[in-house]
Design a protein around this motif. Structure first.
Motif, PDB file in Angstrom:
ATOM      1  N   VAL A 146       0.932  -1.112   0.063  1.00 26.54           N
ATOM      2  CA  VAL A 146      -0.005  -0.160   0.153  1.00 26.54           C
ATOM      3  C   VAL A 146       0.906   1.303  -0.233  1.00 26.54           C
ATOM      4  CG1 VAL A 146      -1.643   1.428   1.382  1.00 26.54           C
ATOM      5  CG2 VAL A 146      -1.767  -1.118   1.141  1.00 26.54           C
ATOM      6  N   LEU A 147       2.105   1.243   0.676  1.00 28.92           N
ATOM      7  CA  LEU A 147       2.797   2.441   0.973  1.00 28.92           C
ATOM      8  C   LEU A 147       3.565   2.539  -0.167  1.00 28.92           C
ATOM      9  CD1 LEU A 147       3.809   2.089   4.638  1.00 28.92           C
ATOM     10  CD2 LEU A 147       2.105   3.795   3.642  1.00 28.92           C
ATOM     11  N   ASN A 148       4.028   1.433  -0.888  1.00 29.31           N
ATOM     12  CA  ASN A 148       4.780   1.732  -2.107  1.00 29.31           C
ATOM     13  C   ASN A 148       3.996   2.344  -3.238  1.00 29.31           C
ATOM     14  OD1 ASN A 148       7.533   0.146  -2.974  1.00 29.31           O
ATOM     15  ND2 ASN A 148       6.498  -0.968  -1.031  1.00 29.31           N
ATOM     16  N   LEU A 149       2.575   2.194  -3.281  1.00 30.93           N
ATOM     17  CA  LEU A 149       1.646   2.736  -4.241  1.00 30.93           C
ATOM     18  C   LEU A 149       1.507   4.194  -3.781  1.00 30.93           C
ATOM     19  CD1 LEU A 149      -0.543   2.673  -6.569  1.00 30.93           C
ATOM     20  CD2 LEU A 149      -2.157   1.875  -4.864  1.00 30.93           C
ATOM     21  N   VAL A 150       1.381   4.559  -2.534  1.00 31.97           N
ATOM     22  CA  VAL A 150       1.487   5.942  -2.260  1.00 31.97           C
ATOM     23  C   VAL A 150       2.643   6.510  -2.688  1.00 31.97           C
ATOM     24  CG1 VAL A 150       1.088   7.577  -0.405  1.00 31.97           C
ATOM     25  CG2 VAL A 150      -0.409   5.361  -0.354  1.00 31.97           C
ATOM     26  N   GLY A 151       3.589   6.009  -2.475  1.00 31.16           N
ATOM     27  CA  GLY A 151       5.263   6.602  -2.668  1.00 31.16           C
ATOM     28  C   GLY A 151       5.123   6.929  -4.156  1.00 31.16           C
ATOM     29  N   ALA A 152       4.736   6.194  -5.002  1.00 30.85           N
ATOM     30  CA  ALA A 152       4.761   6.602  -6.571  1.00 30.85           C
ATOM     31  C   ALA A 152       4.384   7.736  -6.851  1.00 30.85           C
ATOM     32  CB  ALA A 152       4.166   5.207  -7.245  1.00 30.85           C
ATOM     33  N   THR A 188       8.714   5.953  -3.567  1.00 31.09           N
ATOM     34  CA  THR A 188       8.908   7.104  -4.192  1.00 31.09           C
ATOM     35  C   THR A 188      10.224   6.910  -5.119  1.00 31.09           C
ATOM     36  OG1 THR A 188       8.426   8.374  -2.273  1.00 31.09           O
ATOM     37  CG2 THR A 188       9.809   9.552  -3.525  1.00 31.09           C
ATOM     38  N   ASN A 189      11.216   6.151  -4.704  1.00 32.85           N
ATOM     39  CA  ASN A 189      12.381   6.149  -5.456  1.00 32.85           C
ATOM     40  C   ASN A 189      12.431   4.908  -6.484  1.00 32.85           C
ATOM     41  OD1 ASN A 189      15.200   5.295  -6.164  1.00 32.85           O
ATOM     42  ND2 ASN A 189      15.590   7.010  -4.824  1.00 32.85           N
ATOM     43  N   LEU A 236       0.989   0.601  -9.206  1.00 30.96           N
ATOM     44  CA  LEU A 236       0.223  -0.494  -9.065  1.00 30.96           C
ATOM     45  C   LEU A 236       1.011  -1.804  -9.303  1.00 30.96           C
ATOM     46  CD1 LEU A 236      -3.041   0.535 -10.679  1.00 30.96           C
ATOM     47  CD2 LEU A 236      -2.954  -0.153  -8.203  1.00 30.96           C
ATOM     48  N   ALA A 237       1.979  -1.843 -10.126  1.00 33.19           N
ATOM     49  CA  ALA A 237       2.730  -2.821 -10.649  1.00 33.19           C
ATOM     50  C   ALA A 237       3.731  -3.143  -9.317  1.00 33.19           C
ATOM     51  CB  ALA A 237       3.398  -2.519 -11.759  1.00 33.19           C
ATOM     52  N   ILE A 238       4.571  -2.356  -8.990  1.00 29.75           N
ATOM     53  CA  ILE A 238       5.408  -2.415  -7.835  1.00 29.75           C
ATOM     54  C   ILE A 238       4.849  -2.833  -6.638  1.00 29.75           C
ATOM     55  CG2 ILE A 238       5.368  -0.162  -6.964  1.00 29.75           C
ATOM     56  CD1 ILE A 238       8.544  -0.349  -6.895  1.00 29.75           C
ATOM     57  N   ALA A 239       3.387  -2.270  -6.359  1.00 25.59           N
ATOM     58  CA  ALA A 239       2.702  -2.768  -5.216  1.00 25.59           C
ATOM     59  C   ALA A 239       2.310  -4.225  -5.344  1.00 25.59           C
ATOM     60  CB  ALA A 239       1.366  -1.638  -4.805  1.00 25.59           C
ATOM     61  N   MET A 240       1.743  -4.687  -6.372  1.00 27.26           N
ATOM     62  CA  MET A 240       1.453  -5.971  -6.805  1.00 27.26           C
ATOM     63  C   MET A 240       2.749  -6.770  -6.527  1.00 27.26           C
ATOM     64  SD  MET A 240      -0.893  -5.757  -9.936  1.00 27.26           S
ATOM     65  CE  MET A 240      -0.905  -7.669 -10.193  1.00 27.26           C
ATOM     66  N   GLY A 241       3.986  -6.656  -6.849  1.00 25.24           N
ATOM     67  CA  GLY A 241       5.013  -7.312  -6.600  1.00 25.24           C
ATOM     68  C   GLY A 241       5.418  -7.417  -5.214  1.00 25.24           C
TER      69      GLY A 241
END
Length: 420
Positions: free
Chosen positions: A51-57, A194-195, A230-235
């Motif tokens: 979830v936080l990866n998605l927000v950071g994007a 974010t990164n 979305l892709a990085i969050a799924m992974g």
């Protein structure tokens, strides 16, 4: 969107596949220490991280601009070059995941891009100054800075709590550090989104520029930002359990105060680099912080054999992904059949690696299994002469092994006489 060709669509999908592998490859960066110390259960940890990866994007596009318009010259770059670069990055990510080594997904992407660009247009297509200042120098500095920061933070933490000896106070303090770990793990996940999600945004944006869909120097469109997030969050949600095991217990044994210090230090370094536009490796930052935290506790042991293999993987990432990217670009230059061959090789290679991983699967049920390799002679000797601190260094017992029940078939052994 209406100007996207079939080849460009293939490149965009392949970039999202890379982003997916980046997610499960780098989940360990945020959650390995949190899982290993018991602050969060494995599935809960990866869900929170996703979830936080998605927000950071959605927080920044500075790193994306560095990739899309900094490392290689956009003018005259073919779309096939981006495809070849992604093939090199994906295969290296999967290979290092198979052996459980936390290598840099960022450097795999850069290596594939550099190798493919050089094969396509020669060394003049690479902006050497940008590669040195925003890729190579941060790669050297990041693990060192994060490691030193975590080492000092760990020493400070134990020094502050050195007089705590009461068992109730120790448990209360440990709970506090676990809560801090959860918060700092969330910060690392946010920083990772974010990164690292921006790297895929930059690659897709670069592909759109080479395909004539966007003008050079354009920012990533909203649909690119959303799909990369979305892709990085799924992974991330799938969890790279092999690398989580290495980061959580393969490098060193961490306790809640160390985990908190490591994650806070790594998050600070990653967020600062994202703000400055440095395309930092979150893997190297977090690995350096974990080792620094391990060294910061008196009596802490770092398994240098594992660390050495990790350092070797770091050094091989750029050239190995570059060679694969260059080979893939050599095939794509032959025409449509070459692109098809590269796609088939990518699918076949990924399938073979996944099949090999099933021989000894690692998932959320056995990720914390204690089967790490021995610490080694040197590190064991250091630990022997530097015992852990009296207060917070006392390990917490999680499991009690019951005594075996007396058997009804055989009499108990008689007591042995005492000897002097």
């Amino acid at each position: 969107m209406e100007h996207i060709t079939l080849l460009l669509a293939i490149v965009v999908v392949t970039a999202l596949v890379f982003d997916f592998t980046n997610g499960f490859h780098d989940t360990a960066n945020a959650m390995a220490t949190t899982i290993s110390t018991g602050a969060l259960k494995p599935k809960t940890a990866v869900a929170m991280s996703a979830v936080l990866n998605l927000v950071g994007a959605f927080l920044s596009v500075e790193v994306a601009k560095t990739i899309s318009g900094g490392i290689v010259n956009e003018n005259g770059l073919r779309t096939e070059v981006i495809f070849a670069a992604l093939v090199g990055a994906i295969l290296w990510n999967l290979l290092t995941w198979l052996v459980g080594l936390p290598s840099s997904s960022s450097h795999a992407l850069f290596g594939g891009l550099i190798g493919a660009a050089v094969m396509s247009a020669g060394w003049s297509s690479i902006n050497g100054g940008t590669v040195v200042t925003k890729v190579l120098l941060p790669a050297i500095a990041a693990p060192f800075v994060a490691g030193v920061a975590a080492l000092l933070a760990t020493k400070l933490t134990y020094r502050i709590n050195r007089n705590i000896t009461d068992e109730a106070q120790l448990k209360s303090t440990a709970k506090g550090y676990r809560a801090g770990q959860i918060a700092s793990a969330g910060l690392v996940s946010l920083a990772h989104g974010t990164n690292d999600a921006q790297k895929t945004m930059g690659i897709i944006t670069l592909a759109l520029v080479t395909g004539g869909v966007l003008a050079p120097g354009s920012n990533p469109p909203v649909w690119v930002i959303a799909s990369a997030g979305l892709a990085i969050a799924m992974g991330t949600y799938l969890g790279g359990w092999r690398i989580i095991r290495t980061m959580g217990s393969g490098l060193t044994e961490l306790r809640p105060p160390q985990g908190f210090a490591a994650q806070t230090s790594a998050a600070t370094v990653i967020l600062a680099s994202s703000h400055l536009g440095f395309s930092l490796s979150t893997t190297q930052s977090c690995s350096g912080a974990v080792m620094g935290a391990g060294l910061g506790r008196k009596g802490g042991v770092v398994r240098w054999s594992t660390a050495t293999r990790m350092f070797v993987a770091w050094g091989l990432t750029l050239p190995a992904a570059g060679l694969v990217g260059a080979g893939a670009e050599f095939l794509t230059k032959q025409g449509p059949w070459g692109v098809a061959v590269v796609a088939v090789l990518l699918i076949a290679g990924s399938g073979a690696i996944w099949t090999l991983s099933r021989r000894k699967p690692v998932d959320h049920t056995n990720v914390t299994a204690a089967d790490a390799e021995p610490a080694g002679v040197v590190t064991t000797a250091i630990a022997a002469v530097s015992p852990p601190p009296v207060g917070m260094g006392v390990p917490e017992l999680k499991t009690t092994i019951p005594a075996p029940a007396p058997s009804s078939e055989a009499p108990a052994d008689p007591p042995r006489p005492a000897t002097v």
